[in-house]
Design an enzyme around this catalytic site. Structure first.
Site, short mmCIF file in Angstrom:
data_model
loop_
_atom_site.label_atom_id
_atom_site.label_comp_id
_atom_site.label_asym_id
_atom_site.label_seq_id
_atom_site.Cartn_x
_atom_site.Cartn_y
_atom_site.Cartn_z
N CYS A 84 0.80 -1.23 0.00
CA CYS A 84 0.00 0.00 0.00
C CYS A 84 0.83 1.28 0.00
O CYS A 84 0.35 2.31 -0.47
CB CYS A 84 -0.94 0.01 1.20
SG CYS A 84 -2.29 -1.18 1.02
N MET A 130 8.96 -4.54 3.59
CA MET A 130 7.96 -3.52 3.91
C MET A 130 7.57 -3.74 5.35
O MET A 130 7.19 -4.84 5.76
CB MET A 130 6.75 -3.64 2.98
CG MET A 130 5.65 -2.63 3.27
SD MET A 130 6.19 -0.89 3.03
CE MET A 130 5.18 -0.05 4.26
N GLU A 131 7.66 -2.64 6.11
CA GLU A 131 7.59 -2.71 7.57
C GLU A 131 6.16 -2.86 8.08
O GLU A 131 5.77 -2.20 9.04
CB GLU A 131 8.23 -1.44 8.15
CG GLU A 131 7.53 -0.11 7.80
CD GLU A 131 8.03 0.57 6.52
OE1 GLU A 131 8.56 -0.15 5.64
OE2 GLU A 131 7.85 1.79 6.40
N HIS A 177 16.49 -3.19 9.30
CA HIS A 177 15.83 -1.97 8.82
C HIS A 177 14.32 -2.03 9.11
O HIS A 177 13.76 -1.11 9.71
CB HIS A 177 16.08 -1.80 7.32
CG HIS A 177 15.46 -0.57 6.73
ND1 HIS A 177 16.14 0.63 6.64
CD2 HIS A 177 14.22 -0.33 6.24
CE1 HIS A 177 15.34 1.53 6.10
NE2 HIS A 177 14.17 0.97 5.84
N GLU A 178 13.69 -3.13 8.70
CA GLU A 178 12.23 -3.23 8.89
C GLU A 178 11.88 -3.27 10.38
O GLU A 178 10.88 -2.69 10.80
CB GLU A 178 11.66 -4.45 8.16
CG GLU A 178 12.00 -4.55 6.68
CD GLU A 178 11.84 -3.26 5.88
OE1 GLU A 178 10.97 -2.44 6.23
OE2 GLU A 178 12.60 -3.07 4.91
N HIS A 217 11.87 0.16 11.84
CA HIS A 217 10.64 0.91 11.52
C HIS A 217 9.58 0.75 12.61
O HIS A 217 8.65 1.57 12.69
CB HIS A 217 10.05 0.44 10.20
CG HIS A 217 10.54 1.19 8.99
ND1 HIS A 217 10.45 2.56 8.88
CD2 HIS A 217 11.10 0.76 7.83
CE1 HIS A 217 10.94 2.94 7.70
NE2 HIS A 217 11.34 1.87 7.05
N GLU A 225 12.44 7.33 6.73
CA GLU A 225 13.52 6.50 6.19
C GLU A 225 14.91 6.89 6.66
O GLU A 225 15.74 6.02 6.92
CB GLU A 225 13.44 6.47 4.66
CG GLU A 225 12.16 5.81 4.14
CD GLU A 225 11.97 4.38 4.61
OE1 GLU A 225 12.92 3.76 5.13
OE2 GLU A 225 10.84 3.87 4.48
N ASP A 248 5.57 7.83 -5.49
CA ASP A 248 6.28 6.67 -6.05
C ASP A 248 7.11 7.04 -7.27
O ASP A 248 8.07 6.35 -7.61
CB ASP A 248 5.29 5.56 -6.42
CG ASP A 248 4.75 4.85 -5.18
OD1 ASP A 248 5.41 4.94 -4.12
OD2 ASP A 248 3.68 4.23 -5.28
N TYR A 276 16.50 8.21 2.41
CA TYR A 276 17.18 7.20 3.22
C TYR A 276 18.60 7.67 3.60
O TYR A 276 18.94 7.80 4.77
CB TYR A 276 17.32 5.88 2.45
CG TYR A 276 16.03 5.19 2.14
CD1 TYR A 276 15.67 4.03 2.83
CD2 TYR A 276 15.17 5.65 1.16
CE1 TYR A 276 14.49 3.36 2.54
CE2 TYR A 276 13.98 4.99 0.86
CZ TYR A 276 13.65 3.85 1.55
OH TYR A 276 12.48 3.20 1.27
#
Ligand SMILES: [Zn+2]
Length: 586
Positions: free
Chosen positions: A126, A258-259, A283-284, A287, A306, A363, A371
């Site tokens: 999403c 994706m977190e 990383h995730e 988050h 990020e 996007d 980041y």
């Protein structure tokens, strides 16, 4: 402080969805999800309610059994706003709706696109503004809601969501799964997947979910997860999301990870067989605090999600594997940032940390800037403040802003108040509101980086007998060496690289990506069939973008880039597909 999210019709300060009850059926034959959403708002509504939708079919809008007047406004790049009249004083609303087979968040996979090759699969992605293609919502990271969901899926499949699964049972032709998310989340963290999915425990609060064919390897690869959680908790405070489960996706998943809260989605390209690519898991996990707990208010503030998370990720890695290793990652990140600056040379405004995205799909300008530039700013502040003071700042930042969504302006105001002396030496305006990288930006040293640069000096002098050195390196050192080579090499040098790095044997996609980019730019014929195979299976944007770009920028392989994209584009998630499309249109 008021602000308007340029990507949502929700007006800052107006009534917002507090809770959603979803009852949804996943129909693989028609490739749609249909059902009802019952919304409860945090206060009584005004006379007209507007919600974000995109390619959604709306069948009925009602409240307490009474139908309401509604219409879909004209389509823009943001989708179509659902406008409901006669809502004054109402607190609840029911919407009956269906998604479209072209829903931007959803990817429907044929059995051939899965590991098992027998059953279909469907998943959502999403972020940034695609939740509106799955459910009508106030699709801004500034609005948070809790939800309960019932998902009816084909009997032979099961469903998972980024939420607690409270019940699973068989009813007729369906498996019926119930879920509860008791913490308020922004819409971009709404997530589901349906397929032949099984699980294995890897820690006290963690399971790996995957297709049966990849479960055992995945459980082995991510076995360090509990140590990561413990390290992160020491750095950032209590983990409030109960579970930290991992879902290994089919290869077409467009991101590294994706977190999604309680259930991180991960690309299967992380399964390298040597636990070398687990930084994405760090990383995730990070988050869970930076992004999911303290959230950017709009996608113009994306660096708050990020930049902070890259910073947190490298602190976790430093704790687990040492500063030399974390600095090596930072050096690689700096290279990625320089590539992004080059790609944005015609549109330098997208190299600012705080961006102006009015009229722009987030996007379309996704890059490593939020980041890695965000990371460098935070390191500069840390170095100015000293680590102890900065760690105290992190703790108060997370506890003061937990479960809220903040703008860059709010962050700066808080920073200046908390660390007044330290920020005097940091040119925040230059960092945040100007393109490019300030000259003061931190650089990183590490003996691991020195080894790579020494080997490069030997390479530049014409020495090619380097396999003895390279064989002692870790994956990130190999990547750094390959990334820093000139993009075009002679066929002889390509052959040397193959030999030195044993590229024909490696299955590590982090190493393969820079190698394939070099081979494509160099028209190294021998490897083109392998690149073709790779692009037909892997849908991770981080790999697709540079490889397609290299093929496209080389006049000799430009036609091949177009041919492969036409052949494979329907295997990619819409997010990755349109990213490649934009590269090929340049
Ligand atoms: Zn992230």
């Amino acid at each position: 402080m008021t602000h308007q999210d340029p990507h949502s019709c929700w007006i800052f300060g107006s009534a917002q969805i507090a809770h959603a009850d979803l009852d949804l059926t996943v129909d693989f034959d028609r490739q749609v999800i249909h059902g009802t959403a019952d919304y409860r708002f945090d206060r009584a509504l005004d006379s007209r309610l507007r919600l974000d939708t995109r390619t959604l079919q709306i069948d009925d809008v009602s409240s307490d059994g009474r139908s309401l007047e509604w219409r879909l406004e004209d389509e823009t790049f943001l989708g179509r706003v659902l406008s409901v009249d006669g809502t004054r004083g109402l607190n609840t609303l029911r919407i009956r709706f269906a998604t479209s087979p072209s829903a931007g968040a959803l990817q429907w996979l044929t059995p051939e696109q899965t590991a098992g090759r027998k059953l279909p699969y469907m998943f959502s992605q999403c972020q940034a503004i695609l939740a509106r293609s799955v459910i009508p919502c106030q699709d801004t990271p500034a609005v948070r809601f809790t939800y309960d969901a019932v998902l009816r899926v084909p009997r032979e499949l099961t469903a998972v969501m980024a939420a607690e699964r409270t019940d699973v049972k068989q009813e007729g032709h369906h498996t019926v799964c119930r879920f509860r998310m008791r913490h308020p989340i922004p819409s971009y963290l709404f997530a589901l997947a349906v397929g032949n999915i099984v699980s294995q425990r890897i820690g006290p609060r963690s399971c790996v979910y995957a297709e049966p064919e990849v479960l055992a390897e995945a459980a082995w690869e991510f076995a360090d997860v509990q140590r990561m959680i413990e390290g992160a908790v020491e750095l950032f405070g209590a983990y409030i999301w109960d579970r930290f489960d991992l879902l290994v996706m089919p290869p077409s998943f467009p991101y590294g990870g994706m977190e999604n809260p309680t259930l991180t989605f991960l690309t299967p390209t992380l399964i390298a067989g040597d636990r070398s690519l687990v930084s994405v898991v760090a990383h995730e996990l990070a988050h869970s605090w930076t992004g999911n707990l303290v959230t950017n208010a709009t996608w113009e503030d994306f660096w708050l999600n990020e930049g902070w998370t890259v910073y947190a990720e490298r602190r976790i890695l430093e704790r687990l594997y040492g500063a030399e290793f974390a600095h090596l990652q930072a050096a690689g990140g700096r290279n990625d940032l320089l590539v992004a600056f080059k790609n944005f040379s015609d549109t330098p405004q997208y190299t600012k940390l705080k961006t102006d995205l009015g009229g722009v799909d987030p996007d379309d300008v996704f890059s490593s800037v939020p980041y890695e530039k965000g990371y460098l700013l935070l390191v500069e502040i840390e170095r100015a403040a000293g680590r102890d003071a900065f760690d105290r700042f992190i703790a108060s930042y997370i506890s003061d802003f937990g479960f809220t969504s903040i703008t860059t302006g709010q962050f700066v105001e808080y920073l200046v108040r908390q660390l007044p002396e330290a920020v005097k030496g940091v040119d925040l305006d230059l960092w945040i509101h100007q393109p490019g990288l300030p000259e003061s930006a931190p650089v990183f040293s590490s003996s691991l980086i020195d080894e790579v640069r020494a080997a490069r000096a030997r390479w530049d002098k014409g020495e090619r007998n380097l396999q003895g050195v390279v064989s002692t390196w870790n994956v990130q050192q190999k990547v750094l060496f390959l990334e820093e080579l000139p993009p075009r090499l002679t066929p002889e040098d390509c052959a040397h690289l193959e030999r030195i790095f044993e590229l024909e044997k490696t299955r590590n996609t982090e190493i393969l990506q820079p190698w394939y980019s070099i081979a494509a730019s160099s028209s190294y014929e021998r490897v083109l069939p392998t690149i073709r195979e790779f692009l037909g299976v892997v849908g991770r944007g981080k790999y697709l973008r540079p490889i397609y770009r290299a093929l496209h920028e080389n006049p000799q392989t430009r036609g091949l880039a177009r041919e492969l994209f036409e052949k494979f584009k329907n295997r990619y998630h819409p997010v990755a597909r349109s990213a490649v499309q934009r590269i090929l249109e340049k």
